[in-house]
Design an enzyme around this catalytic site. Structure first.
Site, mmCIF file in Angstrom:
data_model
loop_
_atom_site.group_PDB
_atom_site.id
_atom_site.type_symbol
_atom_site.label_atom_id
_atom_site.label_comp_id
_atom_site.label_asym_id
_atom_site.label_seq_id
_atom_site.Cartn_x
_atom_site.Cartn_y
_atom_site.Cartn_z
ATOM 1 N N HIS A 159 0.846 -1.213 0.000
ATOM 2 C CA HIS A 159 0.000 0.000 0.000
ATOM 3 C C HIS A 159 0.879 1.260 0.000
ATOM 4 O O HIS A 159 0.939 2.013 0.962
ATOM 5 C CB HIS A 159 -0.882 -0.062 1.241
ATOM 6 N N GLU A 263 -0.505 0.912 -5.616
ATOM 7 C CA GLU A 263 -0.279 -0.324 -4.880
ATOM 8 C C GLU A 263 -0.279 -1.553 -5.786
ATOM 9 O O GLU A 263 -1.240 -1.771 -6.527
ATOM 10 C CB GLU A 263 -1.369 -0.514 -3.829
#
Length: 290
Positions: A159, A263
């Site tokens: 992330h 991500e």
């Protein structure tokens, strides 16, 4: 690990660049090539509290994304985005150098009730390894191995918060024509990207059904960051913009302008399934283009 664990943060510094990594979450906090401003973003204040995820950097999302996707059960999984980002990982001291760190975590450290939320197996056995290699480029890799005698499925994402001068003057290129799920709309409708991804309107929270090498162009900082993935089945792009961004409790007002999340992911219907003894690696590499 219990309350005896500590929030150790390790700085790896070499002639090509520097990175800071927290043992808690195996969480990259920042990275910069030598002589350049940070590429991986972190907020002005970083809060460290057991059971709470660290904001910014590169949270490791595993073994489910958000509240989890399970075709056989609509129940939300907890904690949100899985337990990896709020677990104390084990540093492999023998692998620690000025440009590399390796962390491990296995199922024996996770309580049975949490493990029972895995898709396809209510008692999975696994070990995970997370590798961070930093210099002129930053590479992070999450490898999960099935140590049990039954298959299981999981979601994962790296992330990554990328630093920008002002998100409204940044754009992600390389996704033109790709399908994506718009998670800001009911039912997550499938849409098609037209041109670069821009952040000058409403919230962007999209799961692109594509992967590979993308470019983040930042007009304010005057640089381009190449983002490449391996082992991914999707790419998530996110920025909350003003209303939702200012409502995030561990960010100061306006900090949402300073990042874009891009991500490497394997989530929802494109999650990973491992047979007994099988492994899978999800990786991402960042580089500032000359």
């Amino acid at each position: 690990m219990g309350s005896s664990a500590s929030f150790a943060i390790r700085d790896l510094v070499n002639g090509d660049g520097s990175v800071s990594v927290s043992d808690y979450g195996a969480h990259v906090l920042r990275w910069a090539p030598q002589g350049q401003p940070d590429v991986v973003w972190r907020p002005k204040t970083v809060y460290l509290k057991e059971g709470k995820a660290i904001r910014g950097g590169i949270p490791v999302i595993f073994p489910w994304f958000n509240s989890g996707f399970d075709p056989d059960s609509p129940a939300a999984k907890t904690p949100k985005h899985g337990f990896a980002r709020s677990s104390f990982w084990h540093p492999d001291d023998g692998s620690l150098t000025d440009r590399h760190a390796r962390y491990t975590l296995d199922s024996g450290e996770i309580d049975d009730a949490t493990l029972a939320q895995f898709v396809g197996n209510d008692a999975p056995r696994f070990h995970a390894a997370y590798e961070v290699t930093a210099g002129r480029e930053l590479t992070v890799e999450l490898t999960v191995t099935n140590d049990g005698d039954r298959p299981f499925s999981y979601e994962a994402a790296l992330h990554t918060y990328l630093k920008v001068g002002d998100v409204t003057r940044a754009r992600v290129e390389g996704l033109d024509g790709s399908e994506y799920l718009d998670t800001t709309r009911d039912g997550f409708p499938v849409c098609v990207q037209s041109g670069p991804v821009a952040f000058d309107g409403g919230m962007v929270d999209r799961i692109y059904l594509a992967n590979g090498t993308l470019e983040l162009h930042d007009d304010m900082l005057g640089r381009t960051v190449a983002v490449s993935s391996r082992g991914a089945t999707a790419t998530v792009v996110w920025n909350p913009v003003e209303t939702a961004g200012n409502a995030i409790g561990d960010l100061d007002e306006g900090e949402w302008r300073g990042f874009v999340c891009v991500e490497a992911a394997a989530n929802r219907e494109r999650m990973i399934t491992l047979a007994p003894g099988e492994s899978h690696t999800l990786g991402q590499t960042l580089a500032v283009k000359a």
